[in-house]
Design a protein around this motif. Structure first.
Motif: not given
Length: 339
Positions: A26-27, A226-229, A267-269
Motif C-alpha cells: 500500500x505504498x 529500517x530493514x523493513x521487509x 517509520x510512521x507506516x
C-alpha cells in the motif's frame, strides 16, 4: 585503509518494493515520491519500486497494490535526480507486455527473478528487456536449494545472455556468511559479469551476509530502510552504509539523510518495528555508551538540535566519558551553526 584505497560498491535500495509486503503493498505515490527523493539525496544510485512480486503482480491473488506499475515508476522517475529506477519481474507472474509498459514509463533497470532450479526461464525475458533498452539483472531466488557446484554449471549458460549482474538471493534468510561467500565465488568465476547479494534477516545475519558477499567478490548488495521487509525483514540500508565503509568499501551514502528519510516517511507506516532505530545505529556508529543518554536529553531540552548528530559530534571528542559541559557546548555550537 585510506579513502582512495576504498573499493566502490553499490547498495541497491529496495524499500519501495520489498518493504511493501509489510503494508500489503500500500505504498502511495506520495510515499514513493518522499522516500525516493530522500534516498536519492542520500546518494543511493539504484532504487527499486513497485509491487513486492514485481511487474504485473498486482491482483487479488498476489495482493492489489495501491498504485499501478506505471504510477510507481513514473513517480519515482520524476522524484529522482541521479538514481536509476528499477523494478522486479518474475516470469509467470509478469508478462512481456508488463516489461514493455515499464520501459515506456521510464524504467532504467529490471531484475528478473527465477528459482535456482529454473534459471533457464529467465533467458527469453532477459533478451526482451535488453531489446527495450533496459539494464537487466538476474536474481537467483532460493539459491541455497542447489549446491554451489551445480549452480555454477547452471550460471555458465547465462554468460551469453548479456546480463549486467547476477544475484544470489537468500530468500529464507537461512544462509551463513561462509555459505554466502561460497555461492558468490561459485558464480563469480563463471558468470562473466558483476555479482550481487540479496538477503533476508531470519537468522539476524542479513547485514553480515552482505559483507561476506562483498569480501567474496560481489559489488552489489541490497538493503531496505529500517530493514523493513517480509518475515523478519532485510539487510538494513542505514547499517550497511556504515559497516561497509568501516570494512573498507566506499558506498557514497549519507547516513544522516537516510535516518531523516526513514524517520519522517517510513517509520510512521510500519505496523510493527523491524531493524534497528536510528538512535541504536548511531550509538554503534559513534562508539557511544547509552548510559550517557540522560545527559544528552537534558541538553536537548535547552537546544533544539538533532540527537543523532549531537551524539556523533560529542563522541568524536570523547566517547569514553563525555561530560555534561562538553555535551552542552557542542549542542550550543550546533544550534548556532543551524541558525
Amino acid at each position: 585503509m585510506t579513502e582512495k584505497e576504498k573499493l566502490p560498491v553499490t547498495i541497491l535500495d529496495c524499500t519501495l518494493r520489498d518493504s511493501g509486503y509489510v503494508i500489503n503493498f500500500q505504498f502511495t505515490a506520495r510515499d514513493v515520491r518522499n522516500i525516493c527523493e530522500g534516498l536519492d539525496k542520500a546518494g543511493v544510485t539504484m532504487i527499486e519500486v513497485g509491487h513486492g512480486l514485481g511487474l504485473g503482480a498486482s491482483s487479488p491473488r498476489h495482493g492489489i497494490a495501491f498504485e499501478t506499475d506505471a504510477e510507481y515508476i513514473e513517480t519515482a522517475v520524476a522524484a529522482r535526480t541521479n538514481a536509476k529506477i528499477g523494478a522486479f519481474f518474475i516470469p509467470g507472474i509478469g508478462a512481456k507486455e508488463d516489461i514493455l509498459a515499464a520501459s515506456k514509463s521510464g524504467l532504467d533497470f529490471i531484475r528478473i527473478g527465477t528459482n535456482a532450479t529454473d534459471i533457464d526461464l529467465a533467458q527469453d525475458y532477459v533478451a526482451y528487456a535488453k531489446e527495450q533498452g533496459l539494464v537487466a539483472h538476474l536474481n537467483i531466488m532460493k539459491a541455497y536449494a542447489v549446491e554451489p557446484v551445480e549452480l555454477s554449471r547452471n550460471v555458465a549458460q547465462c554468460k551469453e545472455w548479456g546480463l549486467d549482474s547476477i544475484y544470489i538471493v537468500d530468500s529464507a534468510g537461512c544462509m551463513l556468511p561462509g555459505q554466502v561467500a561460497t555461492y558468490i565465488q561459485a558464480i563469480h568465476d563463471v558468470s562473466g559479469t558483476a555479482t550481487g547479494f540479496h538477503g533476508h534477516n531470519n537468522l539476524d545475519l542479513a547485514n553480515a551476509n552482505c559483507l561476506a558477499a562483498l569480501n567474496a567478490g560481489a559489488t552489489l548488495v541490497d538493503g531496505t530502510l529500517r530493514g523493513m521487509g517480509r518475515s523478519t525483514g532485510n539487510a538494513q540500508t542505514e547499517v550497511l552504509s556504515h559497516i561497509l565503509e568501516v570494512a573498507g568499501y566506499q558506498t557514497g551514502l549519507n547516513i544522516f539523510t537516510l535516518f531523516d528519510t526513514t524517520e519522517r516517511f517510513l517509520t510512521p507506516l510500519m505496523p510493527f518495528s523491524q531493524g534497528q532505530s536510528s538512535l541504536d545505529v548511531i550509538i554503534g556508529v559513534s562508539k557511544f555508551h547509552s548510559g550517557f543518554l540522560p545527559l544528552f536529553k537534558r541538553a536537548l531540552a535547552k537546544n533544539d538540535v538533532d540527537l543523532n548528530r549531537l551524539i556523533m559530534l560529542v563522541s568524536q571528542i570523547d566517547c569514553v566519558n563525555p561530560s555534561e559541559e562538553l555535551i552542552e557546548t557542542v549542542a550550543q555550537d550546533m544550534r548556532r551553526t543551524d541558525a
